[in-house]
Design a protein around this motif. Structure first.
Motif, PDB file in Angstrom:
ATOM      1  N   SER A   1      39.558  50.398  30.369  1.00 55.29           N
ATOM      2  CA  SER A   1      39.165  50.463  31.776  1.00 55.29           C
ATOM      3  C   SER A   1      37.911  51.290  32.013  1.00 55.29           C
ATOM      4  O   SER A   1      37.154  51.031  32.943  1.00 55.29           O
ATOM      5  N   PHE A   2      37.661  52.300  31.144  1.00 57.47           N
ATOM      6  CA  PHE A   2      36.515  53.188  31.366  1.00 57.47           C
ATOM      7  C   PHE A   2      35.264  52.739  30.603  1.00 57.47           C
ATOM      8  O   PHE A   2      34.226  53.393  30.670  1.00 57.47           O
ATOM      9  N   ALA A   3      35.339  51.609  29.891  1.00 54.92           N
ATOM     10  CA  ALA A   3      34.234  51.214  29.012  1.00 54.92           C
ATOM     11  C   ALA A   3      32.925  51.015  29.760  1.00 54.92           C
ATOM     12  O   ALA A   3      31.865  51.397  29.274  1.00 54.92           O
ATOM     13  N   SER A   4      32.976  50.445  30.957  1.00 55.09           N
ATOM     14  CA  SER A   4      31.740  50.110  31.675  1.00 55.09           C
ATOM     15  C   SER A   4      31.047  51.323  32.274  1.00 55.09           C
ATOM     16  O   SER A   4      29.836  51.297  32.496  1.00 55.09           O
ATOM     17  N   PHE A   5      31.807  52.419  32.545  1.00 55.19           N
ATOM     18  CA  PHE A   5      31.161  53.592  33.142  1.00 55.19           C
ATOM     19  C   PHE A   5      31.138  54.809  32.215  1.00 55.19           C
ATOM     20  O   PHE A   5      30.738  55.898  32.614  1.00 55.19           O
ATOM     21  N   TYR A   6      31.594  54.636  30.980  1.00 56.81           N
ATOM     22  CA  TYR A   6      31.394  55.689  29.976  1.00 56.81           C
ATOM     23  C   TYR A   6      29.892  55.807  29.721  1.00 56.81           C
ATOM     24  O   TYR A   6      29.148  54.856  29.894  1.00 56.81           O
ATOM     25  N   ASN A   7      29.453  56.976  29.323  1.00 54.26           N
ATOM     26  CA  ASN A   7      28.020  57.168  29.052  1.00 54.26           C
ATOM     27  C   ASN A   7      27.799  57.473  27.571  1.00 54.26           C
ATOM     28  O   ASN A   7      28.172  58.550  27.104  1.00 54.26           O
ATOM     29  N   PRO A   8      27.197  56.511  26.824  1.00 48.32           N
ATOM     30  CA  PRO A   8      26.729  55.191  27.266  1.00 48.32           C
ATOM     31  C   PRO A   8      27.882  54.205  27.431  1.00 48.32           C
ATOM     32  O   PRO A   8      28.949  54.391  26.838  1.00 48.32           O
ATOM     33  N   ALA A   9      27.648  53.167  28.240  1.00 48.81           N
ATOM     34  CA  ALA A   9      28.665  52.127  28.421  1.00 48.81           C
ATOM     35  C   ALA A   9      29.001  51.495  27.074  1.00 48.81           C
ATOM     36  O   ALA A   9      28.130  51.263  26.240  1.00 48.81           O
ATOM     37  N   LEU A  10      30.303  51.239  26.872  1.00 51.10           N
ATOM     38  CA  LEU A  10      30.793  50.841  25.549  1.00 51.10           C
ATOM     39  C   LEU A  10      30.846  49.329  25.376  1.00 51.10           C
ATOM     40  O   LEU A  10      31.492  48.613  26.157  1.00 51.10           O
ATOM     41  N   THR A  11      30.170  48.860  24.341  1.00 50.57           N
ATOM     42  CA  THR A  11      30.297  47.456  23.954  1.00 50.57           C
ATOM     43  C   THR A  11      31.729  47.219  23.475  1.00 50.57           C
ATOM     44  O   THR A  11      32.311  48.054  22.778  1.00 50.57           O
ATOM     45  N   ALA A  12      32.307  46.073  23.867  1.00 49.75           N
ATOM     46  CA  ALA A  12      33.717  45.831  23.544  1.00 49.75           C
ATOM     47  C   ALA A  12      33.964  44.364  23.253  1.00 49.75           C
ATOM     48  O   ALA A  12      33.217  43.483  23.695  1.00 49.75           O
ATOM     49  N   VAL A  13      35.026  44.121  22.493  1.00 50.75           N
ATOM     50  CA  VAL A  13      35.549  42.770  22.311  1.00 50.75           C
ATOM     51  C   VAL A  13      36.803  42.676  23.174  1.00 50.75           C
ATOM     52  O   VAL A  13      37.764  43.418  22.966  1.00 50.75           O
ATOM     53  N   SER A  14      36.740  41.804  24.155  1.00 53.43           N
ATOM     54  CA  SER A  14      37.800  41.735  25.157  1.00 53.43           C
ATOM     55  C   SER A  14      38.836  40.679  24.807  1.00 53.43           C
ATOM     56  O   SER A  14      38.506  39.609  24.299  1.00 53.43           O
ATOM     57  N   GLN A  15      40.114  40.999  25.109  1.00 52.44           N
ATOM     58  CA  GLN A  15      41.194  40.025  25.005  1.00 52.44           C
ATOM     59  C   GLN A  15      41.499  39.479  26.402  1.00 52.44           C
ATOM     60  O   GLN A  15      41.512  40.248  27.361  1.00 52.44           O
ATOM     61  N   PRO A  16      41.795  38.187  26.530  1.00 51.47           N
ATOM     62  CA  PRO A  16      42.202  37.650  27.829  1.00 51.47           C
ATOM     63  C   PRO A  16      43.658  37.991  28.113  1.00 51.47           C
ATOM     64  O   PRO A  16      44.550  37.118  28.111  1.00 51.47           O
ATOM     65  N   ALA A  17      43.932  39.271  28.352  1.00 54.02           N
ATOM     66  CA  ALA A  17      45.305  39.773  28.419  1.00 54.02           C
ATOM     67  C   ALA A  17      46.137  39.088  29.491  1.00 54.02           C
ATOM     68  O   ALA A  17      47.297  38.732  29.263  1.00 54.02           O
ATOM     69  N   PHE A  18      45.559  38.881  30.677  1.00 55.71           N
ATOM     70  CA  PHE A  18      46.340  38.275  31.753  1.00 55.71           C
ATOM     71  C   PHE A  18      46.709  36.832  31.423  1.00 55.71           C
ATOM     72  O   PHE A  18      47.849  36.402  31.645  1.00 55.71           O
ATOM     73  N   LYS A  19      45.766  36.083  30.880  1.00 52.94           N
ATOM     74  CA  LYS A  19      46.056  34.703  30.505  1.00 52.94           C
ATOM     75  C   LYS A  19      47.117  34.647  29.408  1.00 52.94           C
ATOM     76  O   LYS A  19      47.983  33.759  29.404  1.00 52.94           O
ATOM     77  N   MET A  20      47.062  35.594  28.481  1.00 53.95           N
ATOM     78  CA  MET A  20      48.039  35.624  27.399  1.00 53.95           C
ATOM     79  C   MET A  20      49.427  35.957  27.943  1.00 53.95           C
ATOM     80  O   MET A  20      50.434  35.365  27.537  1.00 53.95           O
ATOM     81  N   GLY A  21      49.486  36.917  28.861  1.00 47.27           N
ATOM     82  CA  GLY A  21      50.765  37.265  29.473  1.00 47.27           C
ATOM     83  C   GLY A  21      51.348  36.112  30.271  1.00 47.27           C
ATOM     84  O   GLY A  21      52.559  35.835  30.218  1.00 47.27           O
ATOM     85  N   GLU A  22      50.493  35.431  31.024  1.00 44.03           N
ATOM     86  CA  GLU A  22      50.948  34.271  31.795  1.00 44.03           C
ATOM     87  C   GLU A  22      51.495  33.184  30.874  1.00 44.03           C
ATOM     88  O   GLU A  22      52.537  32.590  31.155  1.00 44.03           O
ATOM     89  N   LYS A  23      50.805  32.943  29.765  1.00 46.69           N
ATOM     90  CA  LYS A  23      51.253  31.911  28.830  1.00 46.69           C
ATOM     91  C   LYS A  23      52.613  32.260  28.240  1.00 46.69           C
ATOM     92  O   LYS A  23      53.499  31.390  28.138  1.00 46.69           O
ATOM     93  N   ALA A  24      52.788  33.518  27.849  1.00 40.24           N
ATOM     94  CA  ALA A  24      54.070  33.943  27.275  1.00 40.24           C
ATOM     95  C   ALA A  24      55.202  33.752  28.279  1.00 40.24           C
ATOM     96  O   ALA A  24      56.279  33.246  27.938  1.00 40.24           O
ATOM     97  N   ALA A  25      54.967  34.140  29.528  1.00 38.87           N
ATOM     98  CA  ALA A  25      56.006  34.009  30.553  1.00 38.87           C
ATOM     99  C   ALA A  25      56.311  32.540  30.848  1.00 38.87           C
ATOM    100  O   ALA A  25      57.478  32.156  31.020  1.00 38.87           O
ATOM    101  N   GLU A  26      55.274  31.718  30.902  1.00 32.75           N
ATOM    102  CA  GLU A  26      55.486  30.291  31.161  1.00 32.75           C
ATOM    103  C   GLU A  26      56.278  29.630  30.034  1.00 32.75           C
ATOM    104  O   GLU A  26      57.151  28.790  30.288  1.00 32.75           O
ATOM    105  N   LEU A  27      55.985  29.997  28.792  1.00 35.95           N
ATOM    106  CA  LEU A  27      56.739  29.460  27.656  1.00 35.95           C
ATOM    107  C   LEU A  27      58.211  29.835  27.756  1.00 35.95           C
ATOM    108  O   LEU A  27      59.106  29.008  27.506  1.00 35.95           O
ATOM    109  N   LEU A  28      58.472  31.090  28.133  1.00 33.02           N
ATOM    110  CA  LEU A  28      59.858  31.548  28.218  1.00 33.02           C
ATOM    111  C   LEU A  28      60.576  30.878  29.383  1.00 33.02           C
ATOM    112  O   LEU A  28      61.730  30.452  29.243  1.00 33.02           O
TER     113      LEU A  28
END
Length: 334
Positions: A279-306
């Protein structure tokens, strides 16, 4: 105090018990507005509360699922939980969340507790233990979805990031920026935790793709309490890495603590990319380059499967592994 029953509500509103039951189950097709209003007023005046236990016994469903996370401190876990809860709410299901603390024994206790509470299904971030227990659930066809990690030799519907691709994105970006001495640090792989193992594999493959030798001294997977000593050792090498890949958000925070303690500069002294866009990556100094996971989409998929498995007992069991693609978010730390 006397317990208020459906019979009391029926008497108060001058309808049958079956009509009250239809109202409670939101079956209004043949119910007039006046009847609905009388029942609503009777429930309010009497303070009636449905007996959830009795209803679950009758319907053979508690309309509740359990979610067992390996470690709730991971930002990814909390984001996934939120998405699962949203989907369950849409289906009028409740969610019980348990934190296993990366402890197989604690995970086992939670699985047994949730079974005893007769939850309709489980979403589990496995700790890497309890193989026999998972085999029993597999044999009984208990509704179960695996999240974030895979179970060796056991096919369950699973939702997971393409972890090798996540590490490869980071290494590719380092190389594009001119770095060739690249290290990786992640939490322990003692129990063969899928994301950690696959991210190291992806890191190695990406180095080899770029013709960069893999150096064991540049690879660390260990418990958090040992990070400081490992970083001290790695960055004190005669030829230390000039760039570091943090294998997850907890590893990233340990690296940032070390960098601050040693008054190192990012990216001048060491470039840094983290897997998990904290959550703090964009306003850390310097802003942190990151590899993002689509966490919400993954959670939605898991719940829909169940939900699909719970609501369609005779349907085909989806044992597919659903892999989601990571995304590189470029900022200033590399």
């Amino acid at each position: 105090m006397k317990s208020i029953t459906i019979a009391d509500v029926a008497k108060q509103s001058n309808v049958s018990k079956s009509t009250v039951s239809q109202y409670l189950n939101q079956r209004y097709q043949y119910m007039g507005e006046e009847t609905k209003l009388r029942i609503e007023n009777a429930i309010e005046e009497l303070g009636y509360r449905p007996n959830i236990v009795a209803r679950s016994l009758k319907q053979k469903s508690t309309t509740t699922i359990g979610v067992i996370v390996a470690n709730i401190l991971h930002a990814f876990s909390t984001q996934v939980i939120r998405a699962i809860e949203d989907v369950c709410h849409e289906h009028d299901f409740h969610t019980i969340v348990c934190n296993a603390d990366d402890d197989p024994e604690k995970e086992k206790n939670y699985i047994e507790m949730l079974h005893a509470k007769q939850v309709d299904g489980l979403i589990i971030f496995p700790t890497g233990g309890n193989t026999a227990l998972f085999k029993r659930m597999k044999k009984s066809q208990y509704p179960l979805v695996i999240m974030d990690r895979l179970l060796e030799d056991l096919a369950f519907p699973a939702v997971i990031l393409d972890n090798e691709a996540a590490a490869s994105l980071a290494v590719d970006h380092f190389v594009d920026r001119g770095y060739r001495s690249i290290g990786i640090m992640t939490t322990s792989i003692t129990r063969n935790i899928t994301p950690r193992v696959d991210r190291i594999k992806g890191y190695k493959k990406a180095l080899e793709k770029h013709g960069i030798p893999v150096k064991d001294d540049y690879i660390r997977s260990l418990d958090l309490q040992h990070f400081e000593a490992a970083l001290e050792e790695m960055l004190s090498l005669q030829a230390p890495p000039r760039a570091l890949l943090a294998g997850n958000d907890l590893a990233l925070m340990e690296i940032l603590k070390f960098i601050k303690k040693k008054s190192l500069r990012i990216p001048e002294d060491v470039a840094l990319i983290g897997i998990d866009d904290v959550s703090f990556a964009s306003f850390y100094n310097p802003a942190l380059t990151a590899v993002s996971q689509p966490a919400f989409k993954m959670g939605e998929k898991a719940a829909e499967l169940l939900m699909k498995k719970i609501q369609d007992e005779n349907g085909a069991i989806d044992e597919e592994v659903h892999r989601f693609e990571p995304e590189l978010i470029e900022r200033d730390s590399c």
